[in-house]
Design a protein around this motif. Structure first.
Motif, PDB file in Angstrom:
ATOM      1  N   ASP A 255     -34.742 -22.800 -17.218  1.00 46.53           N
ATOM      2  CA  ASP A 255     -35.098 -22.356 -15.864  1.00 46.53           C
ATOM      3  C   ASP A 255     -35.914 -20.600 -16.282  1.00 46.53           C
ATOM      4  OD1 ASP A 255     -33.113 -20.701 -16.596  1.00 46.53           O
ATOM      5  OD2 ASP A 255     -32.415 -21.125 -14.619  1.00 46.53           O
ATOM      6  N   GLY A 256     -35.883 -21.158 -17.994  1.00 48.44           N
ATOM      7  CA  GLY A 256     -36.205 -19.578 -17.831  1.00 48.44           C
ATOM      8  C   GLY A 256     -35.205 -18.364 -18.472  1.00 48.44           C
ATOM      9  N   PHE A 388     -22.808 -23.839 -23.428  1.00 40.31           N
ATOM     10  CA  PHE A 388     -24.258 -23.404 -24.483  1.00 40.31           C
ATOM     11  C   PHE A 388     -25.442 -23.459 -23.349  1.00 40.31           C
ATOM     12  CE2 PHE A 388     -21.968 -25.577 -27.162  1.00 40.31           C
ATOM     13  CZ  PHE A 388     -22.820 -25.165 -28.509  1.00 40.31           C
ATOM     14  N   ILE A 389     -26.696 -22.638 -23.297  1.00 38.13           N
ATOM     15  CA  ILE A 389     -27.704 -22.651 -22.714  1.00 38.13           C
ATOM     16  C   ILE A 389     -28.740 -23.780 -21.781  1.00 38.13           C
ATOM     17  CG2 ILE A 389     -29.555 -21.189 -23.679  1.00 38.13           C
ATOM     18  CD1 ILE A 389     -29.808 -19.281 -21.935  1.00 38.13           C
ATOM     19  N   LEU A 395     -25.557 -23.660 -17.866  1.00 42.36           N
ATOM     20  CA  LEU A 395     -26.895 -22.720 -17.301  1.00 42.36           C
ATOM     21  C   LEU A 395     -26.412 -22.412 -16.588  1.00 42.36           C
ATOM     22  CD1 LEU A 395     -29.624 -21.495 -17.976  1.00 42.36           C
ATOM     23  CD2 LEU A 395     -30.626 -23.490 -17.652  1.00 42.36           C
ATOM     24  N   THR A 396     -26.223 -22.984 -15.527  1.00 39.43           N
ATOM     25  CA  THR A 396     -25.874 -23.053 -13.673  1.00 39.43           C
ATOM     26  C   THR A 396     -24.497 -21.682 -13.835  1.00 39.43           C
ATOM     27  OG1 THR A 396     -26.805 -24.689 -13.035  1.00 39.43           O
ATOM     28  CG2 THR A 396     -25.740 -23.714 -11.143  1.00 39.43           C
ATOM     29  N   LEU A 397     -23.382 -21.778 -14.892  1.00 34.75           N
ATOM     30  CA  LEU A 397     -22.637 -21.240 -14.513  1.00 34.75           C
ATOM     31  C   LEU A 397     -22.817 -20.158 -15.054  1.00 34.75           C
ATOM     32  CD1 LEU A 397     -19.729 -24.083 -15.504  1.00 34.75           C
ATOM     33  CD2 LEU A 397     -19.776 -23.151 -13.594  1.00 34.75           C
ATOM     34  N   PHE A 403     -18.466 -16.725 -13.214  1.00 37.45           N
ATOM     35  CA  PHE A 403     -18.539 -17.493 -14.647  1.00 37.45           C
ATOM     36  C   PHE A 403     -18.010 -16.020 -16.291  1.00 37.45           C
ATOM     37  CE2 PHE A 403     -20.524 -17.950 -19.080  1.00 37.45           C
ATOM     38  CZ  PHE A 403     -19.628 -18.820 -19.137  1.00 37.45           C
ATOM     39  N   GLN A 404     -19.716 -14.791 -15.490  1.00 39.03           N
ATOM     40  CA  GLN A 404     -19.326 -14.008 -16.427  1.00 39.03           C
ATOM     41  C   GLN A 404     -17.720 -12.786 -16.756  1.00 39.03           C
ATOM     42  OE1 GLN A 404     -23.229 -12.252 -15.472  1.00 39.03           O
ATOM     43  NE2 GLN A 404     -24.527 -13.913 -15.401  1.00 39.03           N
ATOM     44  N   LYS A 405     -18.090 -12.574 -15.588  1.00 42.07           N
ATOM     45  CA  LYS A 405     -17.012 -11.908 -14.876  1.00 42.07           C
ATOM     46  C   LYS A 405     -15.200 -12.212 -16.084  1.00 42.07           C
ATOM     47  CE  LYS A 405     -17.926  -9.616 -10.999  1.00 42.07           C
ATOM     48  NZ  LYS A 405     -17.886  -8.877  -9.398  1.00 42.07           N
TER      49      LYS A 405
END
Length: 420
Positions: A255-256, A388-389, A395-397, A403-405
């Motif tokens: 999705d970029g 993995f992107i 990617l959604t996660l 996810f980031q936190k």
């Protein structure tokens, strides 16, 4: 009939336009540096995915691009590793085959991409560095080749599985991944007060404790001072490296979504958590920039990141990346280290164990690698691949704050456990 003819003609034009826009290999070049590292460069008209794998005694670089008519089917090579390379047109992709004259050491080949540079007229390039056995790391601080911060996960297509996702950069992280090798002077300069001189030198770490304080804080001599390996987080100096940035987007999702943005967001959260617990934290970049600056070479950009850790006499260096693969089903966390001190592996295990035990994704484990930023820096260092992107679920996660936190918190907990 006229209408049908016009529609058919329009469809043919659209098809020809699509073919014209497909990525095409325009040249395959090779070179050998003073350390006898063989570099293969594939020039491509547009962004193209790739993969690397071994097939018997042949090293294969698969690029998702058509072979241009001007590109020969083979080239002679003058190297201790190979006498020739073959460029095989597979229709929807091209394979550069390198028949090897010697068996390679584990992880002795690395691949990465260099983006198109309109200013210099350089095209998109896929680069493969292959290190011979005699050119491996000597333990004296010498490094034979520049590699990006990214392992290659290989899933080379076969005749029945020939599609690699277009416009997806599959890197070695990363890295990542990104500039060219630059020759360094081997003689020590007398004026060590010049900016970055001490930081830029590769120092040999002494792998043994030199004293033990009342708080049982172990210290190991390093280039610019000492690094602590225990005694809690309070007062520890930590350098965090958000992978890629600026002109280098890193891996790109379907999705970029760009790797450089995810790594920066998570790195900032890790910094905040560690500082709340008393650590002094520095970042190689705090915004979307190249660390060295525009138009830097591979060595300059990667060394600039190393220099931050050395400049502040850091106790550890942690580089954060997002992985990518031609196989969309591959996912999970992994942590990489280079065994230059007694503590690199221990740091990697502490971080990986926290991630593996608290996420419902695959545990790809702790792995050894020759990545520039963890090999050329004097203090314990790791490179973390945070899923993995190229995997749609991950990617959604990774785009979500949850996810980031959580990832940031677990990495910080692994760092804290290391100092316990």
């Amino acid at each position: 009939m006229r209408k049908i003819f016009l529609l058919t003609l329009l469809a043919c034009c659209m098809l020809l336009g699509a073919v014209a826009q497909a990525a095409q290999i325009t040249d395959v070049k090779w070179g050998v540096n003073k350390a006898d590292v063989l570099r293969i460069v594939v020039d491509v008209t547009d962004t193209a995915g790739y993969a690397v794998d071994m097939e018997g005694d042949t090293l294969n670089l698969t690029v998702n691009a058509d072979k241009g008519a001007q590109v020969p089917h083979s080239k002679a090579v003058k190297s201790s590793l190979a006498d020739s390379l073959k460029i095989v047109d597979k229709g929807s992709y091209t394979v550069v085959r390198v028949p090897l004259k010697q068996r390679l050491l584990e992880k002795s080949y690395k691949a990465f991409v260099l983006k198109k540079d309109p200013a210099t007229g350089r095209p998109f390039r896929v680069v493969l560095d292959v290190t011979p056995r005699q050119a491996s790391y000597s333990g004296s601080g010498a490094v034979t080749t520049v590699v990006s911060n990214r392992p290659v996960v290989s899933n080379r297509p076969t005749k029945n599985n020939s599609s690699i996702k277009k416009n997806t950069v599959i890197k070695t992280s990363t890295a990542a991944d990104k500039k060219a090798d630059k020759k360094k002077s081997s003689s020590k300069k007398k004026n060590d007060n010049k900016k970055n001189t001490a930081a830029a030198k590769t120092e040999t770490t002494v792998n043994k404790p030199v004293n033990k304080s009342d708080t049982d804080k172990l210290a190991v001599i390093k280039g610019n001072g000492r690094f602590s390996t225990s005694g809690g987080l309070d007062g520890k100096i930590i350098t965090l490296d958000a992978g890629h940035g600026g002109s280098d987007p890193g891996a790109i999702g379907s999705d970029g979504t760009k790797e450089k943005n995810i790594t920066l967001a998570i790195t900032k959260i890790v910094k905040e958590i560690l500082e709340d617990k008393g650590a002094k934290v520095y970042m190689t970049r705090t915004t979307d920039v190249d660390v060295f600056g525009p138009n830097a070479s591979d060595a300059e950009e990667l060394q600039a990141r190393v220099n931050v850790g050395e400049k502040y006499n850091s106790d550890m260096f942690v580089s954060l990346h997002i992985n990518s693969s031609v196989n969309k089903n591959i996912g999970g966390f992994s942590t990489y280290y280079y065994p230059k001190t007694d503590n690199d592996l221990r740091l990697a295990k502490n971080i990986q164990n926290k991630l593996a035990a608290n996420f419902g994704v695959d545990d790809l484990g702790v792995r050894q690698a020759n990545f520039y930023v963890i090999k050329r820096i004097s203090m314990p260092a790791v490179l973390v691949e945070m899923c993995f992107i190229s995997n749609e679920k991950e990617l959604t996660l990774m785009k979500g704050q949850w996810f980031q936190k959580k990832t940031a918190r677990l990495i910080a907990e692994g760092i804290e456990q290391y100092f316990a």
